[in-house]
Enzyme design. Sequence first.
Site, PDB file in Angstrom:
ATOM      1  N   HIS A  80      50.321  54.887  34.095  1.00 28.64           N
ATOM      2  CA  HIS A  80      49.400  54.125  34.936  1.00 28.64           C
ATOM      3  C   HIS A  80      50.034  52.811  35.413  1.00 28.64           C
ATOM      4  O   HIS A  80      49.821  52.387  36.547  1.00 28.64           O
ATOM      5  CB  HIS A  80      48.069  53.841  34.232  1.00 28.64           C
ATOM      6  CG  HIS A  80      47.100  53.209  35.161  1.00 28.64           C
ATOM      7  ND1 HIS A  80      46.375  53.943  36.080  1.00 28.64           N
ATOM      8  CD2 HIS A  80      46.809  51.905  35.415  1.00 28.64           C
ATOM      9  CE1 HIS A  80      45.670  53.121  36.832  1.00 28.64           C
ATOM     10  NE2 HIS A  80      45.909  51.873  36.443  1.00 28.64           N
TER      11      HIS A  80
ATOM     12  N   ASP B 147      50.339  51.497  39.181  1.00 27.26           N
ATOM     13  CA  ASP B 147      49.965  50.145  39.631  1.00 27.26           C
ATOM     14  C   ASP B 147      51.130  49.466  40.351  1.00 27.26           C
ATOM     15  O   ASP B 147      50.943  48.813  41.382  1.00 27.26           O
ATOM     16  CB  ASP B 147      49.578  49.271  38.426  1.00 27.26           C
ATOM     17  CG  ASP B 147      48.157  49.516  37.950  1.00 27.26           C
ATOM     18  OD1 ASP B 147      47.359  50.110  38.692  1.00 27.26           O
ATOM     19  OD2 ASP B 147      47.852  49.098  36.823  1.00 27.26           O
TER      20      ASP B 147
ATOM     21  N   HIS C  41      50.124  42.985  37.584  1.00 23.80           N
ATOM     22  CA  HIS C  41      49.919  42.741  39.019  1.00 23.80           C
ATOM     23  C   HIS C  41      50.485  41.405  39.492  1.00 23.80           C
ATOM     24  O   HIS C  41      51.033  41.305  40.583  1.00 23.80           O
ATOM     25  CB  HIS C  41      48.438  42.819  39.357  1.00 23.80           C
ATOM     26  CG  HIS C  41      47.868  44.186  39.139  1.00 23.80           C
ATOM     27  ND1 HIS C  41      48.337  45.295  39.804  1.00 23.80           N
ATOM     28  CD2 HIS C  41      46.901  44.634  38.312  1.00 23.80           C
ATOM     29  CE1 HIS C  41      47.661  46.350  39.408  1.00 23.80           C
ATOM     30  NE2 HIS C  41      46.784  45.986  38.504  1.00 23.80           N
TER      31      HIS C  41
HETATM   32 ZN   LIG Z   1      45.559  50.257  37.705  1.00 24.88          ZN
END
Ligand SMILES: [Zn+2]
Length: 299
Positions: A232, A236, A259
């Site tokens: 995952h 991302d 992020h």
């Molecule tokens: Zn995510």
Amino acid sequence: MFQTTIASSATTEGVGLHTGVYGHVTLTPAPAETGIVFRRTDLDNFPIEAQGHNVARVSYATSLMKQGVLLSTTEHLLAAIYSCGIDNIFIDVDSIEIPILDGSAEPFMQMLEKCGIRKLRRRRRFLKVLKPLELVEGDRRVGIYPANEFHVRCYVDFPHPQVGRQEFEMTVNADSFRHLLARARTFCFERDIEPLRAMGLIRGGSLENAIVLTESGVMNGPLRFPDEFSRHKALDLIGDLALVGLPLLARVEAHKAGHALHTQLVSRLLADPSLWTITTAEAFVPEMDQAQPVAPAAD
Ligand SMILES: [Zn+2]
């Protein structure tokens, strides 16, 4: 070689993970040179380009903002679009956040497969990285390096019996994304749920859209992959790299990153044109051919 868009439209709907706001998303074909553009249909189709300069607050999800208009949690949908090599698309959204659906990119992949891909009469341009760029923040780091294809490598390390150290690496294309990454879901730790709620986040979170890790196990198993967490994270990462605005020819490595670091890498890369060049497929193929006779000389 040629730019693409989708062949037809498709719609989905659902709740946003962080805002809890219910919304609809429609994918619509777009002409060449449009890029990936979100349009807030609840605000007179206000456009927000999926580009580094529109990155806003970034913490638990990536949000874009332009002239005060916000759009949250763009990464899973962008990961699917970018991996499928779709250069031009309108993403019409009637709320402040992209629906989280099942927490993965699988529902978006199904939409894109339903839409199909259409070639356009315009050459595709790539952003080819020429020099490395690395960002370090404590024990977290992210780096981008020259390569002739788009390759990602992700390393996570969470002190949890179901996670621990995981590493995932792949060359990104529609096939690898569909089979190896698309189904990997977002996750959170049970102990973080109340603090996140107190911060006004995960208002739309549920056992249907996120893996919840308890002290020793998984509350809502089974996992879809034993290393679903690093997969995952790679998903991302790809979704955030889409904000480069062009397909990448580069290798990207993320070590315990998130992020914030991903999007800083995009911004720093775009801010320094000495690190990259814009090329069409024809322009880099001869370069690869030239590289071959050079290699034996290194022996
Ligand atoms: Zn995510």
